[in-house]
Design a protein around this motif. Sequence first.
Motif, short mmCIF file in Angstrom:
data_model
loop_
_atom_site.label_atom_id
_atom_site.label_comp_id
_atom_site.label_asym_id
_atom_site.label_seq_id
_atom_site.Cartn_x
_atom_site.Cartn_y
_atom_site.Cartn_z
N GLU A 97 3.08 14.93 0.77
CA GLU A 97 1.65 15.06 1.02
C GLU A 97 1.24 16.53 1.14
OE1 GLU A 97 1.09 10.78 3.35
OE2 GLU A 97 1.51 12.61 4.48
N LEU A 98 2.10 17.33 1.74
CA LEU A 98 1.80 18.76 1.87
C LEU A 98 1.80 19.48 0.53
CD1 LEU A 98 3.86 19.63 5.08
CD2 LEU A 98 1.36 19.64 4.85
N ALA A 99 2.45 18.86 -0.46
CA ALA A 99 2.48 19.47 -1.80
C ALA A 99 1.20 19.22 -2.58
CB ALA A 99 3.69 18.94 -2.58
N HIS A 100 0.29 18.42 -2.00
CA HIS A 100 -1.00 18.13 -2.63
C HIS A 100 -2.13 18.65 -1.76
CE1 HIS A 100 1.72 15.15 -4.46
NE2 HIS A 100 0.87 15.08 -5.47
N ARG A 108 -5.83 7.89 -1.55
CA ARG A 108 -4.94 6.81 -1.99
C ARG A 108 -5.16 5.51 -1.21
NH1 ARG A 108 0.85 8.96 -1.07
NH2 ARG A 108 1.50 7.27 -2.43
N HIS A 109 -5.75 5.61 -0.03
CA HIS A 109 -5.86 4.45 0.85
C HIS A 109 -7.29 3.95 1.06
CE1 HIS A 109 -1.63 4.54 1.94
NE2 HIS A 109 -1.72 5.83 2.15
N VAL A 110 -8.25 4.50 0.34
CA VAL A 110 -9.62 4.00 0.50
C VAL A 110 -9.68 2.56 0.00
CG1 VAL A 110 -10.63 6.31 0.33
CG2 VAL A 110 -10.38 4.91 -1.74
N PRO A 111 -10.60 1.76 0.54
CA PRO A 111 -10.61 0.33 0.20
C PRO A 111 -11.08 0.06 -1.22
CG PRO A 111 -12.51 0.90 1.55
CD PRO A 111 -11.63 2.12 1.52
N GLY A 112 -10.62 -1.06 -1.74
CA GLY A 112 -11.11 -1.56 -3.02
C GLY A 112 -12.17 -2.62 -2.78
#
Length: 266
Positions: A97-100, A108-112
């Motif tokens: 995560e730190l590499a981004h 990546r985790h927002v709802p669909g």
Amino acid sequence: MDAYRIDQGTKVILDDRMADDTGEFSSKSEAKKETGRLNERLQDLQDLLWAEHQHRVLLVLQGMDASGKDSAVRHVFAGVNPAGVKVISFKAPTPEELAHDYLWRIHRHVPGDGEIAVFNRSHYEDVGVVRVKQLVPESVWRPRFEQINAFEKMLAEEGTIILKFFLHISKDEQRKQLQERLDDPTKRWKFNPGDLAERARWDDYMAAYGEAISTTSTPWAPWYVVPTNHRWYRDYVLSSVIVATLDGLKMSYPEPLEELEGVVVK
């Protein structure tokens, strides 16, 4: 519940806001009864949300240690079908995560469609914790306010309903909660000595969260500062806001794909 909603442009000084408010309730039992009614309505609304599959709901929970983010999720969503609800707890970033960029792990985790996503901590750690602990300079964390507003506006324009809650506990109540963890053998596992170091930075955290809330409460992603000294009232406030928001969507069950009149299951 509008009393707890932060209008855009409002300067928030958390120490000036009541953490022990109980609204119109004079008793815990009265509030819990009403919260139970709201929970039943939330179960129906979540079922509608999933069936209609047209809306996405993102709930952000922030707060100091011992403000009860985990217990809030358990109580507010008790009995709600877990198929359409996901809870994401954000810890310290991993090497990947730190590499981004700092929003990569969040996006990546927002709802669909049809989903409710609950963030237990969130991207606001990147304008709070990193500021207080001086993990990055101000020249890095301050521009993030504008970036976060833009990110959340993009999500909202793409159909995500965003509600953000700061669980506001007083310093004295936090002390009681942390001491309770120490005194109760069944809760001692929850106690982290590092919590005391964070508590020593209380004023810094209040300033950081206050500015973050002031700067990022928008019409498309409003903040609510929720009184949390009485957890039963916290649960009522959260349930009330969530249910009212979902009710406002005027959802309905979709029509069947084919005419089913006369169809008999044999």
